[in-house]
Design an enzyme around this catalytic site. Sequence first.
Site, short mmCIF file in Angstrom:
data_model
loop_
_atom_site.label_atom_id
_atom_site.label_comp_id
_atom_site.label_asym_id
_atom_site.label_seq_id
_atom_site.Cartn_x
_atom_site.Cartn_y
_atom_site.Cartn_z
N SER A 1 0.83 -1.20 0.00
CA SER A 1 0.00 0.00 0.00
C SER A 1 0.87 1.26 0.00
CB SER A 1 -0.94 -0.08 1.21
OG SER A 1 -1.88 0.94 1.18
N ASP B 1 -10.80 -3.83 -4.34
CA ASP B 1 -10.12 -2.83 -3.52
C ASP B 1 -10.82 -1.48 -3.67
OD1 ASP B 1 -8.39 -1.05 -2.32
OD2 ASP B 1 -6.59 -2.02 -3.07
N HIS C 1 -8.42 -4.50 -0.10
CA HIS C 1 -7.12 -3.86 0.04
C HIS C 1 -6.14 -4.69 0.88
CE1 HIS C 1 -4.63 -0.37 -0.59
NE2 HIS C 1 -4.35 -0.29 0.71
C1 MLT Z 1 -1.47 5.89 -0.03
O1 MLT Z 1 -1.82 6.89 0.58
O2 MLT Z 1 -0.29 5.59 -0.26
C2 MLT Z 1 -2.56 5.00 -0.48
O3 MLT Z 1 -3.78 5.67 -0.40
C3 MLT Z 1 -2.62 3.76 0.28
C4 MLT Z 1 -2.74 4.00 1.74
O4 MLT Z 1 -1.72 4.12 2.37
O5 MLT Z 1 -3.83 4.02 2.28
#
Ligand code: MLT
Length: 214
Positions: free
Chosen positions: A107, A158, A189
């Site tokens: 992520s 997701d 996610h």
């Molecule tokens: C980010 O901010 O890098 C993406 O939205 C994924 C997350 O960290 O939630």
Amino acid sequence: MNYQDLKYIYKPSGKNGAYTLLLLHGTGGDETDLLPLAEKFGSDLNVLSLRGNVLESGMPRFFKRLGMGIFDEQDLAFRTHEMVAFIRKLATKENFDAHKVIALGYSNGANIAGSTLVMYPDFFAGAVLYRPMQPFKKMPEVSSQSHAPVFMSNGSMDPTIQPGATEKYIEWVKQSGYDVEAYEVRTGHGLTQQDLQLSVQWFQKNFNTVKAAG
Ligand code: MLT
């Protein structure tokens, strides 16, 4: 703004010429989160796990965002330079090969790994990107000379990623010269066993590591 060091855990493998697996956590995680997962990738790897320098309501991240999925691109670029400079410095201090670093990010961690693919096309020897998002709205033309292997896995359900955005991003990574293997997992996610299994298989194929137990 000056570069700051990042908090980290480094576990040397004790093997000469070893690859270093660089662990990059998701929002709200820290440098301990992905350590259990790293064990699945083999016993002959150094492990370097970083904690992002940015705090969002007390949650560590690797760069600032303006809203869900809306990145502060200026901060992202700065934090990418900061992280790469830190890893280079640490390679000397901890005595690992800065040319043999393989990123493994989830992520938010996958997103700073992705921006490194954009800004430093030949820095990583490979990258595992779980649930990545395209790091910059306008992606520049990039030509990787090393053609590093990149694994990507996305969740078909997701909610944080717009439909179609992933395909566009995968296409960019391919066009930039990386050797991409991309999967869609029927989930959201969060990470699943399937992500892990697919990425470990990919890893063993590309980096020929000793099979880990379990
Ligand atoms: C980010 O901010 O890098 C993406 O939205 C994924 C997350 O960290 O939630």
